[in-house]
Structures are given as C-alpha cells and as structure tokens.
Design a protein around this motif. Structure first.
Motif, PDB file in Angstrom:
ATOM      1  N   ARG A 294      50.469 128.661  95.061  1.00 34.10           N
ATOM      2  CA  ARG A 294      51.208 128.837  93.983  1.00 34.10           C
ATOM      3  C   ARG A 294      49.996 129.473  92.880  1.00 34.10           C
ATOM      4  O   ARG A 294      48.652 128.920  92.194  1.00 34.10           O
ATOM      5  CB  ARG A 294      52.200 127.756  93.465  1.00 34.10           C
ATOM      6  CG  ARG A 294      52.166 128.129  91.655  1.00 34.10           C
ATOM      7  CD  ARG A 294      52.888 126.862  91.106  1.00 34.10           C
ATOM      8  NE  ARG A 294      53.996 126.338  91.615  1.00 34.10           N
ATOM      9  CZ  ARG A 294      54.930 125.324  91.198  1.00 34.10           C
ATOM     10  NH1 ARG A 294      54.335 124.606  90.116  1.00 34.10           N
ATOM     11  NH2 ARG A 294      55.740 124.894  91.087  1.00 34.10           N
TER      12      ARG A 294
ATOM     13  N   LYS B 170      61.024 133.892  87.899  1.00 31.97           N
ATOM     14  CA  LYS B 170      60.259 134.938  87.758  1.00 31.97           C
ATOM     15  C   LYS B 170      59.053 134.040  89.398  1.00 31.97           C
ATOM     16  O   LYS B 170      58.466 135.314  89.417  1.00 31.97           O
ATOM     17  CB  LYS B 170      59.393 134.286  86.830  1.00 31.97           C
ATOM     18  CG  LYS B 170      58.696 133.304  86.216  1.00 31.97           C
ATOM     19  CD  LYS B 170      57.632 133.621  84.905  1.00 31.97           C
ATOM     20  CE  LYS B 170      58.109 131.915  84.750  1.00 31.97           C
ATOM     21  NZ  LYS B 170      58.627 131.092  84.620  1.00 31.97           N
TER      22      LYS B 170
ATOM     23  N   ASP C 143      60.112 127.839  97.822  1.00 34.07           N
ATOM     24  CA  ASP C 143      59.002 127.305  97.085  1.00 34.07           C
ATOM     25  C   ASP C 143      57.636 127.623  97.728  1.00 34.07           C
ATOM     26  O   ASP C 143      57.480 127.129  99.004  1.00 34.07           O
ATOM     27  CB  ASP C 143      59.212 126.720  96.526  1.00 34.07           C
ATOM     28  CG  ASP C 143      58.815 127.004  94.877  1.00 34.07           C
ATOM     29  OD1 ASP C 143      58.929 127.315  93.834  1.00 34.07           O
ATOM     30  OD2 ASP C 143      56.717 127.092  94.348  1.00 34.07           O
TER      31      ASP C 143
HETATM   32  P1  ADP Z   1      61.715 130.412  86.443  1.00 34.75           P
HETATM   33  O1  ADP Z   1      60.623 130.176  84.646  1.00 34.75           O
HETATM   34  O2  ADP Z   1      61.971 132.348  86.201  1.00 34.75           O
HETATM   35  O3  ADP Z   1      62.763 129.829  86.830  1.00 34.75           O
HETATM   36  P2  ADP Z   1      59.248 129.324  87.854  1.00 34.75           P
HETATM   37  O4  ADP Z   1      58.401 129.407  86.249  1.00 34.75           O
HETATM   38  O5  ADP Z   1      59.817 128.169  87.109  1.00 34.75           O
HETATM   39  O6  ADP Z   1      60.668 130.649  87.425  1.00 34.75           O
HETATM   40  O7  ADP Z   1      59.157 129.158  89.080  1.00 34.75           O
HETATM   41  C1  ADP Z   1      58.594 129.526  89.786  1.00 34.75           C
HETATM   42  C2  ADP Z   1      58.084 129.159  91.043  1.00 34.75           C
HETATM   43  O8  ADP Z   1      58.035 130.266  91.748  1.00 34.75           O
HETATM   44  C3  ADP Z   1      57.471 127.801  91.464  1.00 34.75           C
HETATM   45  O9  ADP Z   1      57.640 126.796  91.729  1.00 34.75           O
HETATM   46  C4  ADP Z   1      56.540 129.212  92.175  1.00 34.75           C
HETATM   47  O10 ADP Z   1      55.975 127.653  92.936  1.00 34.75           O
HETATM   48  C5  ADP Z   1      57.319 129.675  92.632  1.00 34.75           C
HETATM   49  N1  ADP Z   1      56.040 130.939  93.351  1.00 34.75           N
HETATM   50  C6  ADP Z   1      55.191 131.935  93.049  1.00 34.75           C
HETATM   51  N2  ADP Z   1      54.833 132.938  93.619  1.00 34.75           N
HETATM   52  C7  ADP Z   1      55.893 132.684  94.660  1.00 34.75           C
HETATM   53  C8  ADP Z   1      55.795 133.083  96.149  1.00 34.75           C
HETATM   54  N3  ADP Z   1      55.002 134.020  96.254  1.00 34.75           N
HETATM   55  N4  ADP Z   1      56.512 132.848  96.942  1.00 34.75           N
HETATM   56  C9  ADP Z   1      56.603 131.449  97.443  1.00 34.75           C
HETATM   57  N5  ADP Z   1      57.186 130.895  95.694  1.00 34.75           N
HETATM   58  C10 ADP Z   1      56.153 131.878  95.028  1.00 34.75           C
END
Ligand code: ADP
Ligand code: TPW
Length: 607
Positions: A197, A259, A345
C-alpha cells in the motif's frame, strides 16, 4: 580509502566546494575537484552529501523536488537545480508536501518534499500524514539539527527529535548519519513509499551529513537504483475463483471503483472488466473518469439506490471507511439483509476492517483485475435487465431533474449555475485536471462536473482535508503540463491562497475559481451573543479574491454571472495564464458542512 572528512575539514572546504570548480565527470555522478591541501598533494576527486542525495534521486528517475529552502537545505535546492532537477519552491511547506503527494498519485513515483528543520518539518508533516492516509507515495526529506545536541536536549538551532515525531504519522521513517549510507537511505525510502500500500515516508538528514565528503567513485558505487520498487502481487487462483463464483451468482451486482484503482494505472483492464461483465459501477470521487462519467453503465446518478439494492459488491481499490458508511447501516439497507463483498486490495489487513468480506482478492489491482478478466468469457451472463433497467430508469429521472437545475441562471449565481459552466468547460477540455475542495463546492462539483479521463480529479481525499488546493494544483500543472481548473470554496482557498504567487512565479496554467459566498459553508450566520464580532463562520463580505492574483501579475476576474464566468474560464484554459476568478455566489446557497451535516455532533445528537 574513503575520504569522508571530519566536520571541521568539511566545513572549511564547503564554501570552496560550492564555487564553480564543480564539474561533472564519470557518467552522471557529480564530483568536484577540491582544492589540494598542499601544492604537491594529489588532486582528490570527492563528492559530498549534497551531491549524493541529488545523484541518488536522479538515479531513481526522480526529477522534481517540491520544497521551501532555509538552513540546512538551501544549498541542496540550489545544487539540485544546477544538476538539472526541477525545484519548485513554495511559500509554505504544507503546500509543497501536498504537491509531492499529488505528484506521487499521478506518476507512481514518490513525490519529494524538502523542508528545513523543526518548524518547516512540522509544516510538512500534515501533508505527509495526509498522503499516508490517502495511500499516495511521497517522501518528506527534512534537514535536522545535530543529533548529539538534540539527544541531550542542549538547545540547538531548531532542535527537535523529528524522526520520533514523524514515525507514527507515516509508513516508514529513516535517518541517515553517514554520506556512504545516503544511497541506502534513499532506496529504502523509495521502496517503502511505493511497495504494497503506497504511503508517506520520512527521511531525516542531519545538517552535518550534507557537508560530509567522500571519494567520488566510492560515493557513486554506494548509490542504489531500486529494482522493481512496487513488485506485482499476483492474487491466489482460489481467491480469484471464489470471487468469480460469487459474482456469477449475483442478481444485482455492483462494482465500486476507488482512488486505489485510479492510482494503479490499470485503466484498460478495469474498463474491460466493467464492460465485459456488464455490471453497473460507481466511482468514488477520485476514481471519476476511469470510465467516462457519461458511460451507460455508470450508476452515479442512482447512487443511493444501487448501494441499498446491490446484493454483491466488488470493491476495487476502495476502503469501506466513513466515505462508504463503513459498509453498513441505512446507506446499505442493512435491514434488508447483508451484502456480500468482494474486495480487491493490496493490503491484506484492510479485509474485514468494517464488515465481513466474503471474497478477498489480495494483490495489486492490475494483476487482480487481469486475473478476474481471465475468468470472463463469451458465455458470461450479463446482469439481469430488471437490475440494469431499474438503475437506468432512476438515472434518467435524476439526470433530467438535474438538467433543469443546471440550466437555470439565477442572480446571484448559485452552486449549480456556476458549476454548470465548469461542467461544460471540462467536457470541452477533458484533458484538464480538476482540483476541488470546500464543503458545498466539493459536494456539488463532485456530482455535477463529469470527468472523462483517468486521474483528472484531485480532491480532499480520505480525511476531507482543506488546504490541498494550491499544492495539488501546482503538482498537477508541473507533472502533466495540462491545464488545471481549481474549484475552491472561499474558506478552502484561504488555507493555501498565498501559493498564487508560486503559480505566477512558475507561470503555471492554473485557473482558480473561488466560490465566494462570504464564509465557511455560507455567509449568513449570526453572532447570537450580540457582541460586535461576526459569527465564527462569517468572512469579510464581498471580498475580491481576484485582486490577489493580480498582485502577482496573473489575471484576476470578478464574475457575477454565469456568462462572465464562462468567458473568463474559457480564456484562462486557452491562454494557460495564471487566473483567479472570484465567482460571486449567493451567500444563502448551500448547507452547513455540505452533505455531511449529519456528522456535526449537535445534528447527530438530535437524530
Ligand atoms: P476511495 O477513498 O476512493 O474509496 P481509498 O483510499 O479508501 O479509496 O482506498 C484505496 C485502497 O486502494 C487502499 O485500501 C489501498 O490499499 C488500495 N490500493 C492502492 N494502490 C493499490 C494497488 N496498486 N493495488 C491494489 N490496491 C491498491
Ligand atoms: C484542515 C473543516 C470542512 S469544509 C470547510 C472547513 C473549514 C470549509 C467550507 O467552506 P468553503 O465551502 O470552503 O467556503 P462552501 O462550498 O461550503 O462554501 N480544517 C481542515 N480541514 C477541514 N476539513 C476543516 C478545517 C472544514
């Protein structure tokens, strides 16, 4: 022998070293010929802490630093610029930090924020913590005071145990004490920021380190080019099968893009997954544009309905945090029975953080989505038309209602009439990047301004934090060279407003639109005590934010009608000149806290 000098030697030679005797030799490592100690002494080719930091960053394809100079990093900013790096100097470290975070999100390379010790470091810390919360990769590099004095609390210049303070607020924190460890320190920072992450990393560089010198060849050899800094994580085949089986059995499936999905840059596969499965999708705010908001499968205009009705929800890079009502309660019509969630995730501990996840798929989004796609063939049954039809019906109704509201031209402008102008401009320039903060300004813009391309929307993120505006806007302009449209509440803008000077100084193609309704949320609050002070949420009435931009040579426009706003915005985007439009909005428009009024303790108590 490595020639790391004593501090005394280093400080006496540093001034000389900074003179133009510097020369670049031996590939891209920068070394300098220091003046021989005695006439007959052999010329020693040495490098120093400053150059090792610069070389380590460049070796890892990091070409931009966002920061604010001062002791002990002023020379580092000068030398970095001299060595061909882009150094963007801000008026406050928080905004430099926010710029680094946004650059990280947009480029998948850690954004670098460089600050001075104690106060500069603390100013940058909010951005570092925010980046970590948002899962954006950045590195806050801070100069610091002398360890020996800090640890004995003897009162050094800007004394502070920065490493200890940073540690709980970021993903990882490191300190480098010796020039020969700079390569390792920067490699560890890069890998920590990007792998798994993504998040914020703190790198503590005590002042003494910069002046340390060492043999140039040894210095070069000590640097590390990080190989595969964000290794793919392939999901387990049984996890993929479990997810596909669940999706296949769904009557009312829904895909939720967060995001993380935008960050992952797996745009084509994500689009293919949505289109091949035929499943309706909802984008979280910064995932807007992964597929165009006008896409037939977008359920954004029927959001409440799909969250309540869906039976299986596939989360891709979105956490079930407060922004999604923790996956339970009224928003999800919990009383009608629990939903089943599939969650993609990279962080295994995210799973079950709020509600049970029936099918976790752990891995990077690119690999996970590709694996799911592999299980979707021509025989895949698209969702029942009862489901897609019901969504379409609600969407049409809501969109028609919205069209009428957007077409109105009230005087003074309200949020809708002003945003309808911006909506048209973004439609005409889908490559423009939208930055958005405020309360009502944020909530209305998110639903009214359609996005058409991935990673074109940057906003207040997971914390709903004010103050990201100008930092994000500068980063967006610097790393993409695209026009930037910053849609700002008047209160929100105030947090980073002084950076208009930065925007003018670098002549960035940024158009700021301040939604000026005379206060935090609205301008209509009254002071119940009857004293002379205005209410806590009220600002100076009829302020002219456009004059702030004019003060630094940019274009300022006071717009009181949608036509004036449209003309000024179109000109700004076409000319690429720094512009601030003071959009005069009805001070009675909007609500307290926008759409999250219910989180105010007094309101919540009443419920
Ligand atoms: P939003 O606010 O748009 O709902 P979040 O910030 O809550 O999104 O969630 C983003 C999630 O994406 C996090 O749990 C993070 O661990 C995950 N994440 C970020 N980059 C990657 C990636 N390359 N592959 C898998 N998961 C990812
Ligand atoms: C760092 C609290 C949330 S929204 C907001 C504040 C102060 C400003 C709302 O007024 P604005 O918007 O911008 O004029 P609008 O569209 O309703 O007219 N400090 C920080 N972050 C947050 N979120 C706050 C305070 C807040």
């Amino acid at each position: 022998m490595s020639s790391v000098r004593t501090d005394k030697e280093a400080s006496t030679t540093l001034d000389d070293a900074l003179k133009p005797t510097s020369r670049a030799v031996d590939g891209d490592a920068v070394v300098r010929a220091l003046k021989p100690v005695a006439d007959d002494a052999p010329e020693a080719e040495t490098t120093d802490g400053f150059h090792l930091v610069i070389d380590a960053l460049k070796l890892n394809d990091i070409d931009t630093i966002f920061g604010l100079p001062g002791i002990p990093i002023t020379d580092l900013t000068r030398m970095a610029q001299a060595e061909g790096m882009r150094v963007i100097s801000f008026r406050h470290e928080q905004h430099a930090g926010n710029a680094a975070a946004a650059a990280g999100f947009l480029t998948q390379k850690p954004g670098i924020c460089l600050t001075v010790s104690a106060p500069g470091f603390l100013n940058g810390l909010t951005a570092l913590a925010n980046a970590t919360t948002n899962c954006f990769p950045m590195i806050l590099i801070s100069g610091s005071s002398e360890r020996e004095i800090v640890d004995l609390q003897q009162g050094d210049y800007e004394e502070m145990d920065q490493l200890a303070i940073a540690k709980p607020l970021c993903k990882a924190a490191f300190r480098v004490l010796h020039a020969e460890d700079i390569g390792v320190g920067i490699a560890r920072a890069i890998r920590s920021a990007l792998s798994g992450r993504p998040g914020g990393v703190y790198l503590d560089l005590p002042a003494k380190l910069f002046a340390q010198t060492m043999d140039a060849a040894k210095g070069k050899a000590s640097l590390i080019k990080v190989v595969d800094p964000a290794p793919r994580q392939i999901p387990a085949p049984d996890a993929v099968k479990r997810a596909l089986d669940l999706l296949k059995g769904a009557k009312k499936p829904l895909i939720l893009l967060g995001k993380g999905a935008a960050y992952a840059q797996a745009d084509a596969d994500i689009r293919a997954l949505v289109e091949k499965t035929g499943i309706p999708y909802l984008p979280m705010s910064m995932a807007k544009g992964l597929l165009p908001d006008t896409h037939v499968q977008s359920a954004a205009a029927a959001r409440s309905y799909v969250l309540q009705e869906a039976d299986v929800v596939l989360l891709i890079g979105a956490r079930l945090n407060w922004l999604l009502s923790h996956g339970k309660g009224k928003t999800w019509a919990e009383d009608k029975g629990a939903k089943q969630f599939i969650q993609i995730d990279i962080a295994p501990t995210e799973i079950d953080s709020n509600v049970a996840i029936a099918a976790p798929v752990i891995g990077d989004i690119g690999s996970c989505v590709a694996a799911l796609l592999g299980g979707i063939d021509a025989k895949w049954a698209k969702p029942p038309v009862e489901w897609t039809g019901a969504i379409a019906e609600r969407k049409d109704k809501n969109l028609s209602k919205m069209a009428v509201t957007l077409a109105a031209r009230p005087s003074p402008m309200n949020f809708h009439s002003a945003l309808s102008v911006i909506r048209d401009q973004v439609k005409a320039r889908p490559d423009a990047i939208v930055v958005n903060e405020g309360a009502n300004t944020l909530d209305f813009a998110r639903s009214i301004v359609d996005m058409y391309e991935p990673r074109k929307r940057l906003d207040v993120g997971t914390w709903g934090i004010m103050g990201i505006g100008m930092g994000f806007a500068v980063a967006a302009a610097v790393v993409t060279d695209k026009p930037v449209i910053a849609i700002e509440g008047d209160s929100a803008f105030g947090f980073s407003g002084m950076e208009v000077e930065t925007i003018c100084r670098y002549n960035l193609p940024i158009c700021i639109i301040v939604f000026n309704n005379n206060g935090v949320y609205r301008g209509t609050d009254v002071n119940a005590s009857g004293t002379a002070d205005v209410a806590p949420t009220v600002f100076v009435k009829n302020a002219r934010y456009d004059k702030l931009m004019e003060a630094f040579g940019g274009v300022g426009v006071n717009a009181t009608t949608a036509d004036e706003l449209q003309k000024a915005l179109t000109e700004a985007v076409a000319s690429r000149r720094p512009t601030l439009i003071n959009a005069v909005i009805d001070e009675t428009a909007g609500t307290e806290s926008g759409r999250i009024t219910s989180l105010n303790p007094a309101t919540a108590k009443k419920k």
